[in-house]
Design an enzyme around this catalytic site. Structure first.
Site, short mmCIF file in Angstrom:
data_model
loop_
_atom_site.label_atom_id
_atom_site.label_comp_id
_atom_site.label_asym_id
_atom_site.label_seq_id
_atom_site.Cartn_x
_atom_site.Cartn_y
_atom_site.Cartn_z
N THR A 124 -17.23 -0.11 2.80
CA THR A 124 -15.83 0.22 3.09
C THR A 124 -15.69 1.75 3.13
O THR A 124 -16.67 2.48 2.90
CB THR A 124 -14.87 -0.28 1.98
OG1 THR A 124 -15.15 0.44 0.78
CG2 THR A 124 -14.99 -1.76 1.74
N ASP B 188 0.87 -1.19 0.00
CA ASP B 188 0.00 0.00 0.00
C ASP B 188 0.90 1.23 0.00
O ASP B 188 2.13 1.10 0.09
CB ASP B 188 -0.97 0.00 1.20
CG ASP B 188 -2.28 0.71 0.86
OD1 ASP B 188 -2.24 1.91 0.49
OD2 ASP B 188 -3.35 0.09 0.95
N ASN C 35 -21.19 4.22 -15.01
CA ASN C 35 -21.83 4.95 -13.92
C ASN C 35 -21.65 6.45 -14.16
O ASN C 35 -20.52 6.88 -14.46
CB ASN C 35 -21.17 4.54 -12.59
CG ASN C 35 -22.11 4.70 -11.43
OD1 ASN C 35 -23.30 4.98 -11.61
ND2 ASN C 35 -21.59 4.54 -10.23
N ALA D 160 -5.66 -2.64 -5.28
CA ALA D 160 -5.64 -1.19 -5.02
C ALA D 160 -6.50 -0.47 -6.06
O ALA D 160 -6.49 -0.83 -7.24
CB ALA D 160 -4.20 -0.67 -5.08
N TYR E 260 -13.33 5.98 -13.83
CA TYR E 260 -13.37 4.74 -13.04
C TYR E 260 -13.97 3.59 -13.87
O TYR E 260 -13.42 2.47 -13.90
CB TYR E 260 -14.21 4.99 -11.78
CG TYR E 260 -14.24 3.86 -10.79
CD1 TYR E 260 -13.14 3.60 -9.97
CD2 TYR E 260 -15.38 3.06 -10.64
CE1 TYR E 260 -13.18 2.58 -9.03
CE2 TYR E 260 -15.42 2.04 -9.70
CZ TYR E 260 -14.32 1.80 -8.90
OH TYR E 260 -14.35 0.78 -7.97
P1 NAD Z 1 -10.32 1.44 -0.05
O1 NAD Z 1 -10.27 2.87 -0.44
O2 NAD Z 1 -10.82 1.06 1.31
O3 NAD Z 1 -8.87 0.75 -0.24
C1 NAD Z 1 -8.08 0.93 -1.40
C2 NAD Z 1 -6.62 0.83 -0.99
O4 NAD Z 1 -5.81 1.04 -2.15
C3 NAD Z 1 -6.24 1.90 0.03
O5 NAD Z 1 -5.63 1.34 1.17
C4 NAD Z 1 -5.29 2.80 -0.73
O6 NAD Z 1 -4.30 3.40 0.07
C5 NAD Z 1 -4.71 1.83 -1.74
N1 NAD Z 1 -4.11 2.58 -2.85
C6 NAD Z 1 -4.68 3.59 -3.54
N2 NAD Z 1 -3.78 4.11 -4.39
C7 NAD Z 1 -2.63 3.42 -4.24
C8 NAD Z 1 -1.35 3.50 -4.82
N3 NAD Z 1 -1.04 4.45 -5.72
N4 NAD Z 1 -0.40 2.63 -4.41
C9 NAD Z 1 -0.67 1.70 -3.48
N5 NAD Z 1 -1.87 1.58 -2.88
C10 NAD Z 1 -2.84 2.42 -3.25
O7 NAD Z 1 -11.14 0.71 -1.19
P2 NAD Z 1 -11.90 -0.69 -1.18
O8 NAD Z 1 -13.34 -0.39 -1.08
O9 NAD Z 1 -11.28 -1.65 -0.23
O10 NAD Z 1 -11.64 -1.13 -2.70
C11 NAD Z 1 -10.71 -2.13 -3.08
C12 NAD Z 1 -10.89 -2.41 -4.57
O11 NAD Z 1 -12.23 -2.83 -4.82
C13 NAD Z 1 -10.66 -1.18 -5.45
O12 NAD Z 1 -10.00 -1.58 -6.63
C14 NAD Z 1 -12.06 -0.71 -5.76
O13 NAD Z 1 -12.13 0.01 -6.96
C15 NAD Z 1 -12.80 -2.03 -5.83
N6 NAD Z 1 -14.26 -1.88 -5.60
C16 NAD Z 1 -14.75 -1.50 -4.37
C17 NAD Z 1 -16.13 -1.38 -4.20
C18 NAD Z 1 -16.77 -1.00 -2.89
O14 NAD Z 1 -17.99 -0.93 -2.81
N7 NAD Z 1 -16.02 -0.75 -1.84
C19 NAD Z 1 -16.99 -1.62 -5.27
C20 NAD Z 1 -16.45 -1.99 -6.50
C21 NAD Z 1 -15.08 -2.12 -6.64
#
Ligand code: NAD
Length: 463
Positions: free
Chosen positions: A404, A255, A363, A305, A369
């Site tokens: 989240t 991360d 979306n 990520a 995205y």
């Molecule tokens: P989150 O924001 O809780 O976690 C994402 C993590 O990625 C964070 O810890 C952040 O620091 C890390 N990150 C971001 N940029 C970075 C970089 N440049 N280098 C290293 N780390 C980096 O998000 P989440 O909800 O846990 O989402 C995880 C994945 O699931 C993502 O790819 C997101 O697009 C996807 N997703 C989430 C949801 C949802 O409802 N939460 C829905 C669809 C898709």
């Protein structure tokens, strides 16, 4: 984040109130945690239905028993999992049989029940008539999933391209017709889709490549297999790293440096290693490859990520476009390129990339995205073909609304709509996504590759 409506719906008075207001009454979903067990379906009452010749039925019955479930034969007892072999539906009468037999079993399904259907793949049907029947089953499954969702139940359908000849006993040696034994392959489908680890997966139609047996690479079986999870300090990433450690993976947790403290704490808890790396930095792919090479080869890569920078197209800046495409897509390509160049993947390894239902449906306010997450789908589809001969599977997991930090930042009304616009009328948990990733990482998921596994409660978006 608390879902007050879900809490309210657990009380009789709360349900009355919600009913009077015409609001949804979500059920608390049955879930299962901990590592995968040898008898994953232990004690679960399972009923099986076969239509026509039902070529998979006997293997499915044996597999269900081998997984510790109780095969229910009488017509009255409650049923928690219903398995339907509809792979030999060749006539409209047989399609009607599916309707009649599933309908007859429906009243016995417990709340939160699982229905797993096996059907032929319309794309490989011998003629248009058979393709129509195979596709009709998908419509049936998706519609039933919407009905069962009200009671916390799920329905998923696995397309079986070429119905395998299967050995006649669960312990049978491989035969010429089933070179590596088809039974273990069915076990994977049943233990995930037929059990409580798939609580938030419903209405999905996936290709289950029954001929994957021919290419199955033996599970390396190393006591500590090596996995990388990017974005491991976030909601889904942390849950995934934790879950994988239970299945015996040593997890390299990646991360941004700003998240080092949380990352170190997580790595210490799960016996993994923290790698504070910014995925957008030019040096990161090489640094990650070096860290893997020191401990490798790599058994599992989870490209998790991701970021959002939402803005309508008219108002989106180039910086907002670039940052999302760089983290969500370009970083995956660059890291894989570095790992491929140094041949760091073990044969039989797994790769899982996080997409999103926004990558399927699009979306408003998310052109950046949605483009990045759709790109991920194109990538895994093609890359799976390229790596199939080495037994390496490549899949996307597309979450819907998961509770989240990312969804916590949404405006209240949009957040509330996101939670309810699915058949289960609630958001999923990071653990639901982690379970799907752990399943894809398991040897039993070998027949799934180049697929998009949605963990979205059958979201209406992109359905
Ligand atoms: P989150 O924001 O809780 O976690 C994402 C993590 O990625 C964070 O810890 C952040 O620091 C890390 N990150 C971001 N940029 C970075 C970089 N440049 N280098 C290293 N780390 C980096 O998000 P989440 O909800 O846990 O989402 C995880 C994945 O699931 C993502 O790819 C997101 O697009 C996807 N997703 C989430 C949801 C949802 O409802 N939460 C829905 C669809 C898709």
């Amino acid at each position: 984040m608390t879902d007050r409506l879900l809490e309210l719906a657990q009380h009789p008075w709360g349900r009355q109130l919600l009913n009077a207001l015409g609001l949804p009454q979500p059920r608390r979903l049955p879930r299962r945690d901990g590592p995968f067990m040898p008898e994953e379906l232990a004690g679960r009452p399972v009923h099986l239905i076969g239509i026509g010749e039902a070529p998979l039925l006997s293997a499915l019955t044996q597999t269900v028993s081998a997984e510790g479930a109780t095969v229910v034969k009488d017509a009255q007892s409650p049923v928690s999992t219903l398995v339907v072999d509809a792979t030999a539906v060749h006539t409209l009468d047989q399609l009607r049989d599916v309707f009649r037999q599933v309908q007859a079993s429906q009243a016995r399904l417990t709340p939160g029940a699982r229905v797993v259907m096996f059907a032929a793949d319309p794309a490989s049907a011998l003629d248009a008539r058979l393709a129509a029947l195979a596709q009709a089953l998908q419509g049936f499954a998706r519609a039933m999933a919407k009905e069962l969702g009200r009671r916390g139940g799920t329905v998923n359908l696995l397309k079986v391209g070429r119905v395998p000849h299967v050995a006649s006993s669960a312990t049978a040696e491989p035969t010429a017709a089933a070179p590596h034994g088809a039974l273990p392959l069915l076990a994977g489908a049943l233990r995930f889709f037929g059990g409580d680890r798939s609580a938030y997966v419903s209405g999905q139609v996936l290709q289950w490549r029954s001929d994957a047996a021919a290419r199955q690479v033996p599970d390396p079986g190393a006591p500590r297999r090596l996995a990388v999870v990017t974005g491991a300090a976030g909601g889904i990433g942390a849950a995934t790293a934790r879950r994988l450690s239970l299945d015996g993976f040593r997890v390299l947790c990646v991360d941004v440096p700003a998240a080092s403290e949380a990352l170190e704490a997580l790595a210490a808890r799960i016996g993994g290693e923290a790698l504070p790396l910014d995925l957008t930095a030019e040096a990161t792919p090489a640094a990650l490859a070096a860290a893997i090479a020191a401990q490798g080869p790599l058994d599992l890569m989870v490209h998790n990520a991701g970021i959002t920078r939402d803005r309508t197209l008219a108002r989106m800046s180039a910086a907002e476009w670039d940052s999302v495409l760089t983290v969500n897509l370009a970083a995956i390509l660059a890291i894989d390129e570095a790992l491929d160049a140094r041949s760091l993947w073990r044969d039989g390894a797994r790769e899982v990339c996080l997409s999103s239902i926004s990558g399927i449906a699009g979306n408003a306010g998310q052109t950046n995205y949605s483009a990045s997450k759709a790109g991920v789908i194109g990538y895994v589809t093609r890359r799976a073909d390229q790596l199939r001969d080495r037994g390496i599977t490549v899949n996307a997991v597309a979450p819907g609304f998961i509770e989240t930090a990312m969804t916590g930042r949404m405006p209240m009304m949009i957040r509330e709509a996101g939670r309810r616009l699915n058949s289960l009328k609630q958001g999923g948990r990071p653990d639901d996504v982690a379970e799907a990733i752990a399943f894809l990482a398991s040897p039993q998921a070998q027949p799934l590759s180049g697929e998009v596994l949605r963990v979205c409660g059958q979201s209406l978006l992109g359905a």
